[in-house]
Design an enzyme around this catalytic site. Structure first.
Site, PDB file in Angstrom:
ATOM      1  N   HIS A  21      16.104 -16.913 -16.087  1.00 33.40           N
ATOM      2  CA  HIS A  21      15.671 -18.006 -16.969  1.00 33.40           C
ATOM      3  C   HIS A  21      16.215 -17.865 -18.382  1.00 33.40           C
ATOM      4  O   HIS A  21      15.747 -18.563 -19.294  1.00 33.40           O
ATOM      5  CB  HIS A  21      14.144 -18.049 -17.026  1.00 33.40           C
ATOM      6  CG  HIS A  21      13.500 -18.276 -15.690  1.00 33.40           C
ATOM      7  ND1 HIS A  21      13.353 -19.519 -15.122  1.00 33.40           N
ATOM      8  CD2 HIS A  21      12.985 -17.388 -14.796  1.00 33.40           C
ATOM      9  CE1 HIS A  21      12.753 -19.400 -13.934  1.00 33.40           C
ATOM     10  NE2 HIS A  21      12.518 -18.112 -13.721  1.00 33.40           N
ATOM     11  N   SER A  52       1.721 -14.626  -8.741  1.00 32.01           N
ATOM     12  CA  SER A  52       1.925 -14.963 -10.159  1.00 32.01           C
ATOM     13  C   SER A  52       0.685 -15.506 -10.856  1.00 32.01           C
ATOM     14  O   SER A  52       0.689 -15.665 -12.085  1.00 32.01           O
ATOM     15  CB  SER A  52       3.072 -15.970 -10.285  1.00 32.01           C
ATOM     16  OG  SER A  52       4.298 -15.364  -9.910  1.00 32.01           O
TER      17      SER A  52
END
Length: 651
Positions: free
Chosen positions: A375, A330
């Site tokens: 999310h 990431s």
């Protein structure tokens, strides 16, 4: 004929004798005349010529080696130095019985099996008229004992040399490298470069790291000494001396204390850390774990030590910061986000779904998020802060690799940074062309680019592979709003004679033509990473400055669809890598860091605390509490012209 007729006439015999005597006398006179003529030719007409030859026979031109330049950190702490010591050397073609001589010398000084093995190795690599070291770094009493008995051993010499020393050993091994004995390959290269004459009498040359990259600066220039010798070839007196020009000193941008703190924070774990000043490109720390002791290479490494270093599964000889290629996980997302903004594929304020998984149209394969529930709806800044995988999966699929590659490449990912170290790895920023070339010898379908390929690229997996140095450099460019410098370890080159300083060019090499508001948006997301709700909120607690970062967890092996990652069920070398990139202060960054801890799991758990502690020390001078009392005693800084000794003065 009567018997008296056959008798020789006495008068005739006497005449013949007189004739022979005359011929012999004439021959002798002729030889004397020839000898006299030759004498006149040699002693009168050719006097100047032969006088010069005779003088040359009694005078030897001996090269005088220059002192190798020092290497110092940014504060003047000496990282590579010289010290004088005596060496026992043998010239093979002057010794009738080599084995007997070695045995006899063993009665005067201790010659270990390692000494003898190294001697035999050097002997095989050297010419028979070249001195070969039998024992290095003699003690003073050993040198005195040999000097008193040297007359007994023709072809044996005790010589003073300057030896290289790396006082911080493993701590600087992958930065400084080391010097080693000149071999045939080195000689061939010097012949091609036209520098061989400057290495007459030299035994060592830079082999790795800065010692190799800056060899021409560090070595200096040979001097010469005219020495009168006796019939045995031994020096009687020095007639004239042309002093050498000593090597220049290198002063680095690197801070040895930052380097030490970073190194110790790794403990016994493997990995790398690179810290760069975004304003100059100067490398503040360059750590590769584990390291090695470069001092063992200087005198000639023995077989057992070489075997141990090469066969160690932790690979201490591999410069992970420079050559280690890892998927960035990431930590790739901020650079990909910049590409998305610049291409127009992203509106920074647009809310997008970030569910627990993403699927390509017409496919049932699930590209899962690290958070199974997802999310919810997020904008770009939040997607970076919480590290939403599905947000970036979808963005990658929408953009396609042809739009991603050229924009992300501007941050230097997938290409060499140009740092002043040799053998830097290029890394891989994938593209259709790269894949076709990479799998050119495989079946056509293997080299074809598929939609699923780009999905994995979007979160730093798939074919992505970069060095920690590249990640630190890209982070520095992002922190500096697109202004890019070439990373460099050496900051100044100091002339050893005049002390004049040459600064390494620290002008920006390019400025990315990205919009300022795009940098601001991505930095906002990276700053939020260390705030409440961010993936590294824990390390943001108590900061006295603003810090931005991005965590990364890079898969080493692929997990089967539907399976859950279980680190405890995997061998250590198959567990995820822990990544963290950061810069601070956010308003005017002076340090940008990339850290990878191999097989250590989540970026926030292992890599991020190291970056926080290093940044704390660099900006505030605060030593991590866990390292109190463990740091080396580093001497006060020295001026760049100190610490150099002349080897010839010890001769």
């Amino acid at each position: 004929m009567s018997r008296h007729a056959r008798l020789k006439d006495p008068q005739s015999e006497e005449n013949q004798f007189q004739l022979r005597l005359l011929i012999a006398f004439g021959f002798m006179v002729l030889m004397l005349l020839l000898l006299a003529a030759r004498f006149v030719w040699l002693q009168v007409l050719q006097y100047d010529h032969f006088s010069t030859l005779a003088q040359n026979n009694s005078i030897s031109l001996v090269p005088v080696q220059p002192n190798r330049g020092l290497i110092l950190d940014r504060n003047g702490i000496v990282l590579a130095q010289n010290h004088a010591a005596y060496t026992l050397e043998l010239v093979p073609n002057k010794i009738p019985d080599l084995d007997a001589t070695v045995k006899a010398l063993g009665q005067l000084v201790e010659i270990t099996p390692r000494d003898e093995r190294r001697f035999r190795k050097f002997l095989a690599e050297s010419k028979e008229f070249e001195p070969v070291p039998l024992k290095l770094k003699l003690k003073e009493e050993e040198a005195a004992r040999l000097a008193a008995n040297i007359w007994r051993f023709p072809g044996v010499e005790v010589r003073a040399w300057l030896f290289r020393d790396y006082p911080y050993k493993e701590l600087t091994s992958h930065v400084l490298g080391y010097i080693g004995r000149i071999n045939q390959r080195d000689q061939k290269q010097m012949e091609e470069e036209g520098t061989l004459a400057n290495y007459r009498g030299a035994t060592h040359i830079g082999k790795l790291g800065l010692e190799a990259t800056y060899e021409n600066e560090l070595h200096g220039k040979n001097g010469f000494e005219e020495v009168e010798t006796d019939a045995g070839g031994r020096a009687v007196r020095s007639l004239r001396r042309t002093p050498p020009v000593h090597g220049n000193n290198l002063q680095l941008a690197l801070d040895i204390r930052i380097q030490e703190i970073a190194d110790k924070l790794f403990g016994t774990r493997r990995g790398a850390l690179v810290a760069i000043n975004p304003q100059t490109g100067g490398v503040l720390a360059f750590v590769s774990k584990p390291g090695f002791d470069p001092n063992v290479f200087i005198d000639g490494i023995d077989t057992a030590t070489w075997k141990n270093l090469n066969e160690d599964w932790q690979k201490p000889l591999v410069n992970r910061a420079l050559r280690g290629l890892y998927p960035p996980g990431s930590t790739f997302k901020p650079f990909f986000a910049m590409a998305g903004l610049e291409s127009g594929a992203l509106n920074p304020n647009e809310l997008r779904p970030a569910p627990g998984y993403f699927t390509l149209p017409g496919s049932s394969h699930q590209f899962r998020d690290s958070v199974p529930s997802g999310h919810g709806m997020v904008n770009l800044a939040k997607a970076i802060a919480v590290s939403s995988d599905t947000y970036f999966y979808r963005l990658a699929w929408e953009m396609g690799i042809d739009r991603i590659h050229p924009l992300v490449a501007q941050f230097g990912l997938g290409s060499k940074t140009g740092i002043d170290l040799d053998n830097e790895a290029s890394g891989v920023l994938p593209s259709k062309e790269w894949k076709a070339k990479r799998f050119a010898k495989a079946r056509p379908e293997v080299g074809r680019w598929y939609p699923a390929d780009v999905v994995s690229v979007g979160i730093g997996q798939g074919f992505n592979a970069y060095t920690p140095l590249q990640m630190a450099n890209a982070t520095a460019i992002l922190a500096n709003d697109g202004k890019a410098f070439t990373p460099h370890l050496v900051e100044k080159i100091v002339d050893a004679t005049s002390n004049k300083v040459r600064l390494v060019d620290s002008e920006p090499v390019r400025t990315l033509a990205f919009k300022p508001e795009h940098f601001a948006t991505v930095k906002e997301g990276m700053h939020a990473v260390l705030q409440a709700g961010g993936t590294a909120a824990r390390i943001g607690v108590g900061l006295s400055y603003n810090m931005a970062g991005k965590t990364g967890t890079a898969q080493v092996v692929q997990i089967k669809q539907g399976a859950k990652y279980n680190a405890g069920a995997l061998a250590e070398q198959y567990r995820d890598h822990s990544w963290f990139i950061s810069f601070a202060p956010v308003e005017h960054p002076t340090i940008a860091i990339a850290v990878i801890v191999e097989n250590a799991g989540f970026g926030a758990t292992s890599a991020a605390p190291i970056a926080r502690a290093v940044t704390d020390y660099a900006l505030t001078g605060k030593v991590p509490p866990e390292l109190e009392g463990q740091l080396l005693t580093i001497p006060s800084s020295k001026k760049p012209d100190q610490g150099v000794r002349d080897a010839s003065a010890a001769r």
